[in-house]
Design a protein around this motif. Structure first.
Motif, PDB file in Angstrom:
ATOM      1  N   HIS A   7      24.251  59.642  40.596  1.00  0.00           N
ATOM      2  CA  HIS A   7      24.672  60.746  41.446  1.00  0.00           C
ATOM      3  C   HIS A   7      26.141  61.071  41.294  1.00  0.00           C
ATOM      4  O   HIS A   7      26.701  61.850  42.061  1.00  0.00           O
ATOM      5  N   GLY A   8      26.748  60.427  40.322  1.00  0.00           N
ATOM      6  CA  GLY A   8      28.142  60.747  40.049  1.00  0.00           C
ATOM      7  C   GLY A   8      29.085  60.354  41.169  1.00  0.00           C
ATOM      8  O   GLY A   8      30.130  60.949  41.342  1.00  0.00           O
ATOM      9  N   ILE A   9      28.695  59.361  41.953  1.00  0.00           N
ATOM     10  CA  ILE A   9      29.598  58.896  42.998  1.00  0.00           C
ATOM     11  C   ILE A   9      30.400  57.727  42.463  1.00  0.00           C
ATOM     12  O   ILE A   9      29.858  56.650  42.231  1.00  0.00           O
ATOM     13  N   GLU A  10      31.658  57.963  42.261  1.00  0.00           N
ATOM     14  CA  GLU A  10      32.512  56.890  41.780  1.00  0.00           C
ATOM     15  C   GLU A  10      32.554  55.802  42.839  1.00  0.00           C
ATOM     16  O   GLU A  10      32.741  56.080  44.015  1.00  0.00           O
ATOM     17  N   THR A  11      32.381  54.583  42.421  1.00  0.00           N
ATOM     18  CA  THR A  11      32.328  53.495  43.376  1.00  0.00           C
ATOM     19  C   THR A  11      33.219  52.351  42.927  1.00  0.00           C
ATOM     20  O   THR A  11      33.183  51.975  41.770  1.00  0.00           O
TER      21      THR A  11
ATOM     22  N   GLY B 155      29.438  48.160  34.847  1.00  0.00           N
ATOM     23  CA  GLY B 155      29.419  49.618  34.889  1.00  0.00           C
ATOM     24  C   GLY B 155      30.107  50.217  36.091  1.00  0.00           C
ATOM     25  O   GLY B 155      30.171  51.428  36.247  1.00  0.00           O
ATOM     26  N   MET B 156      30.596  49.363  36.984  1.00  0.00           N
ATOM     27  CA  MET B 156      31.301  49.901  38.148  1.00  0.00           C
ATOM     28  C   MET B 156      32.721  49.363  38.181  1.00  0.00           C
ATOM     29  O   MET B 156      33.015  48.316  37.616  1.00  0.00           O
ATOM     30  N   HIS B 157      33.547  50.108  38.879  1.00  0.00           N
ATOM     31  CA  HIS B 157      34.908  49.635  39.033  1.00  0.00           C
ATOM     32  C   HIS B 157      34.906  48.440  39.978  1.00  0.00           C
ATOM     33  O   HIS B 157      34.092  48.366  40.888  1.00  0.00           O
ATOM     34  N   SER B 158      35.843  47.555  39.753  1.00  0.00           N
ATOM     35  CA  SER B 158      35.931  46.449  40.691  1.00  0.00           C
ATOM     36  C   SER B 158      37.352  45.926  40.784  1.00  0.00           C
ATOM     37  O   SER B 158      38.143  46.055  39.859  1.00  0.00           O
ATOM     38  N   ILE B 159      37.637  45.390  41.937  1.00  0.00           N
ATOM     39  CA  ILE B 159      38.926  44.754  42.153  1.00  0.00           C
ATOM     40  C   ILE B 159      38.640  43.370  42.695  1.00  0.00           C
ATOM     41  O   ILE B 159      38.072  43.227  43.771  1.00  0.00           O
ATOM     42  N   VAL B 160      39.003  42.382  41.942  1.00  0.00           N
ATOM     43  CA  VAL B 160      38.694  41.025  42.359  1.00  0.00           C
ATOM     44  C   VAL B 160      39.928  40.149  42.247  1.00  0.00           C
ATOM     45  O   VAL B 160      40.964  40.567  41.750  1.00  0.00           O
TER      46      VAL B 160
ATOM     47  N   PRO C 295      34.837  52.441  33.246  1.00  0.00           N
ATOM     48  CA  PRO C 295      34.992  51.663  34.479  1.00  0.00           C
ATOM     49  C   PRO C 295      36.178  50.715  34.370  1.00  0.00           C
ATOM     50  O   PRO C 295      36.458  50.193  33.301  1.00  0.00           O
ATOM     51  N   GLN C 296      36.820  50.539  35.485  1.00  0.00           N
ATOM     52  CA  GLN C 296      38.014  49.716  35.489  1.00  0.00           C
ATOM     53  C   GLN C 296      37.756  48.436  36.265  1.00  0.00           C
ATOM     54  O   GLN C 296      37.269  48.475  37.390  1.00  0.00           O
ATOM     55  N   GLN C 297      38.055  47.337  35.683  1.00  0.00           N
ATOM     56  CA  GLN C 297      37.860  46.068  36.375  1.00  0.00           C
ATOM     57  C   GLN C 297      39.199  45.375  36.480  1.00  0.00           C
ATOM     58  O   GLN C 297      39.738  44.921  35.490  1.00  0.00           O
ATOM     59  N   VAL C 298      39.674  45.305  37.692  1.00  0.00           N
ATOM     60  CA  VAL C 298      41.018  44.765  37.887  1.00  0.00           C
ATOM     61  C   VAL C 298      40.962  43.391  38.527  1.00  0.00           C
ATOM     62  O   VAL C 298      40.192  43.162  39.460  1.00  0.00           O
ATOM     63  N   LYS C 299      41.757  42.496  38.005  1.00  0.00           N
ATOM     64  CA  LYS C 299      41.891  41.208  38.677  1.00  0.00           C
ATOM     65  C   LYS C 299      43.298  41.110  39.233  1.00  0.00           C
ATOM     66  O   LYS C 299      44.279  41.140  38.500  1.00  0.00           O
ATOM     67  N   LEU C 300      43.390  41.030  40.519  1.00  0.00           N
ATOM     68  CA  LEU C 300      44.689  40.994  41.180  1.00  0.00           C
ATOM     69  C   LEU C 300      45.259  39.570  41.162  1.00  0.00           C
ATOM     70  O   LEU C 300      44.521  38.601  41.324  1.00  0.00           O
ATOM     71  N   PRO C 301      46.553  39.470  40.983  1.00  0.00           N
ATOM     72  CA  PRO C 301      47.162  38.132  40.931  1.00  0.00           C
ATOM     73  C   PRO C 301      47.253  37.514  42.320  1.00  0.00           C
ATOM     74  O   PRO C 301      47.307  38.208  43.333  1.00  0.00           O
ATOM     75  N   LEU C 302      47.292  36.210  42.321  1.00  0.00           N
ATOM     76  CA  LEU C 302      47.424  35.445  43.565  1.00  0.00           C
ATOM     77  C   LEU C 302      48.808  34.812  43.591  1.00  0.00           C
ATOM     78  O   LEU C 302      49.334  34.423  42.552  1.00  0.00           O
TER      79      LEU C 302
ATOM     80  N   MET D  47      21.174  54.749  27.154  1.00  0.00           N
ATOM     81  CA  MET D  47      21.845  55.177  28.386  1.00  0.00           C
ATOM     82  C   MET D  47      22.125  56.679  28.388  1.00  0.00           C
ATOM     83  O   MET D  47      22.395  57.287  27.365  1.00  0.00           O
ATOM     84  N   TYR D  48      22.078  57.228  29.535  1.00  0.00           N
ATOM     85  CA  TYR D  48      22.408  58.647  29.642  1.00  0.00           C
ATOM     86  C   TYR D  48      23.917  58.814  29.664  1.00  0.00           C
ATOM     87  O   TYR D  48      24.635  57.924  30.068  1.00  0.00           O
ATOM     88  N   PRO D  49      24.357  59.963  29.269  1.00  0.00           N
ATOM     89  CA  PRO D  49      25.789  60.234  29.442  1.00  0.00           C
ATOM     90  C   PRO D  49      26.058  60.300  30.934  1.00  0.00           C
ATOM     91  O   PRO D  49      25.183  60.672  31.706  1.00  0.00           O
ATOM     92  N   PRO D  50      27.238  59.926  31.351  1.00  0.00           N
ATOM     93  CA  PRO D  50      27.550  59.922  32.777  1.00  0.00           C
ATOM     94  C   PRO D  50      27.233  61.274  33.408  1.00  0.00           C
ATOM     95  O   PRO D  50      27.770  62.297  33.014  1.00  0.00           O
ATOM     96  N   LYS D  51      26.344  61.238  34.361  1.00  0.00           N
ATOM     97  CA  LYS D  51      25.882  62.510  34.935  1.00  0.00           C
ATOM     98  C   LYS D  51      26.832  63.054  35.972  1.00  0.00           C
ATOM     99  O   LYS D  51      27.233  62.373  36.885  1.00  0.00           O
ATOM    100  N   LYS D  52      27.128  64.305  35.802  1.00  0.00           N
ATOM    101  CA  LYS D  52      27.897  64.998  36.836  1.00  0.00           C
ATOM    102  C   LYS D  52      26.879  65.621  37.786  1.00  0.00           C
ATOM    103  O   LYS D  52      25.690  65.674  37.495  1.00  0.00           O
ATOM    104  N   LYS D  53      27.388  66.118  38.882  1.00  0.00           N
ATOM    105  CA  LYS D  53      26.479  66.858  39.734  1.00  0.00           C
ATOM    106  C   LYS D  53      26.001  68.089  38.962  1.00  0.00           C
ATOM    107  O   LYS D  53      26.820  68.882  38.515  1.00  0.00           O
ATOM    108  N   PRO D  54      24.721  68.227  38.807  1.00  0.00           N
ATOM    109  CA  PRO D  54      24.227  69.369  38.034  1.00  0.00           C
ATOM    110  C   PRO D  54      24.429  70.654  38.825  1.00  0.00           C
ATOM    111  O   PRO D  54      24.359  70.672  40.044  1.00  0.00           O
TER     112      PRO D  54
END
Lengths: 335, 335
Positions: A143-147, A156-161, A320-327, B1-8
């Motif tokens: 659904h194109g919702i950046e998460t 496949g998703m962004h994460s901050i750990v 997608p961006q995967q960030v590891k924050l320093p401690l 995999m599909y290309p990243p879907k935008k809102k159609p």
DNA sequence: TCCTTACCTGTAAGCACTTTCAGTGTAACA
DNA sequence: TGTTACACTGAAAGTGCTTACAGGTAAGGA
């Protein structure tokens, strides 16, 4: 008087006010960009005409929905609040709306996750310390919702750990350096369905360091409790009442560490003289209490989450961006 | 995999179906004007793409929406957080969305207040410790947005307040009872444009009680500072460095009280032995620090705000509700 | 004094659809 | 066969609004 006119449009308002439609639009959407005088004149005319912008036309012209949601565990814990603060601080400058969904159970979470993609109308979503399942992730992506996930990650998703394991090691090393040999651990019980449980990783890290140093960690020194005050208080009493009580405790959250401090104070136990305490998080209250702790920059994690969101809303093709924050070990007065 | 879907969009659907956008539009709005074959083909593609007309999405998210907004000062202070927690806790059980607007200046506040009624699509609004002007209030009322003010009040609107004056009196009486004669006050500086300033009222209450008791309150004992840590720290140092330092301090917020505690600890000053400290608010951290304080039930104020909102959203004809929440002295270890 | 800079504002170019209007192809009629 | 009537369809002209851009003005700085 004439019978009520048709719905006024922005053009009519502009006409009457003697300005362009752009100005009307700005009065409504970016009031700070228009001269206060003009603004109040326009506002007056808007009120007079009873003008209401057509939501549907608006949606058309708007690129996105300008909404980002945050799902957070029922926010009672200061650490969530501080992350939220980070989120809010950058969002406030961006005219995106910040919508908060609090979840008290994983059930509720999955109910949000299944409905939000369809009805939420969100551009972005931030999940705080909450796990996500493959199919839920799939849906969000489709659904194109950046998460962005905080304290969890998902392919496949962004994460901050953060590196919880290393955090545990840092705490243990610090305590060891201070000469402690009897070190206890206080952490939250592991909920059943979480894939990764940060406190457990911290314990693991600590255990590793102690082992390497040839220091034993008896089972009685490890307390995993639910996150109620009472439980924490009892656990601390237990620990300190042991025939051979620990000389130091590593709490996997500052809140728990503060509880330890409190019980110690009540029991007349000197900190750090008789008992050293180190926490985890570095919440605001930690500084106030002079608590030594492992800092994970909570505010920063929130800010970063929004920044990642924004940059990917602008250009969704970015990977997608995967960030590891320093401690950081923040040594204060309790060790 | 599909290309990243935008809102159609309608264009994409048209493309895939090999028809023009007009046809897609018709399928959606006037299906009978489209050849059944074409129609079902288009429908199939719409399903496949998960296409949702944007306007509709927006409308659904907004108009039918159950939305309540909270405007809060840039939330750094624990007290706001706790009120928010109250708000969130009851909202979580209803299916209302909680939208948070943070303001860092009164300018930003008025910009929100002027646009939210028009474009905000809110059913209800909660203003935390923020003043509102007549015309802004008028607009909210005209647009049928139920609004509850916390820590302020305005004719015709709901409000939840406490008796700050009495709070100051309670603190002063308590300190007097404990035998103190040299009592200082630490509070926030009064911002220029607030009509009512709670800390000032608390000071006023305290001053009254001291006066009645024949205890003097020298100007040097009254410190009004900005709400930075440094300022607070300096003020406390000043106070304690006085030739005749106070034996007790009433801080108009717990955060400030905790700062006092911290400085005292650093200076080796015994609390409550050499210095008694009483705060105001009873934030979570107050309990952790065993701080004596005047409790204003923060969570409760948030909960109540939402409840008032809800009941008036259901039945807008009910008259405005003005609630005064009770204050309680919570005696712990610092006095 | 002149040059920056910041602030306001209008012009005009979208946005994502909806609707009008002028076809086009086809089937039915003469 | 030519004609007509339709049912469909697409191009293009709206729709009401947002926003990038640039011009104008006033205030500040050198």
């Amino acid at each position: 008087m004439y019978p009520p006119k048709k719905k006024p449009t922005i053009y009519e308002v502009a006409d009457r006010a003697g300005v362009s439609i752009a100005t009307i639009s700005r009065v409504l959407n970016n009031p700070e960009k228009v001269n206060p005088e003009t603004r109040s004149r326009v506002l007056a005319i808007i009120d007079e005409l009873g003008f209401i912008p057509k939501a549907e036309a608006r949606a058309r012209a708007l690129s996105g929905a300008n909404r980002v949601g945050v799902i957070t565990p029922f926010f009672t814990a200061p650490s969530f609040v501080q992350r939220l603060r980070g989120v809010a601080s950058v969002l406030a400058t961006s005219n995106y709306e910040l919508i908060i969904y609090t979840v008290d159970s994983l059930n509720r979470l999955s109910s949000y996750l299944s409905s939000l993609p369809y009805t939420g109308n969100l551009d972005g979503l931030i999940l705080m310390s909450l796990p996500i399942h493959v199919d839920e992730a799939r849906r969000l992506i489709d659904h194109g919702i950046e998460t962005v996930l905080i304290e969890f990650s998902h392919p496949g998703m962004h994460s901050i750990v953060i590196d919880d394991y290393e955090g545990g090691r840092m705490a243990a090393r610090h305590l060891l350096e201070k000469g402690h040999q009897r070190i206890a651990f206080l952490g939250d019980k592991e909920p059943l369905d979480y894939s990764i449980h940060p406190p457990s990783m911290r314990l693991k890290g600590m255990r590793q360091v102690l082992e390497d140093a040839g220091v034993s960690l008896p089972d009685g020194y490890v307390r995993l409790i639910s996150n109620t005050q009472e439980d924490a208080t009892r656990a601390v009493h237990d620990l300190l009442g042991l025939p051979l009580p620990p000389t130091a405790i590593f709490a996997s959250s500052d809140v728990q560490a503060l509880t330890i401090l409190r019980v110690a104070r009540k029991l007349g136990i000197q900190v750090p003289g008789q008992l050293a305490v180190i926490g985890f998080d570095d919440i605001d209250a930690a500084e106030m209490a002079d608590l030594t702790t492992i800092r994970q920059h909570l505010d920063e994690s929130g800010r970063l989450a929004v920044e990642i969101l924004m940059s990917h809303i602008i250009d969704p093709s970015r990977p997608p961006q995967q960030v590891k924050l320093p401690l950081i070990l923040v040594e204060r007065q309790t060790t």
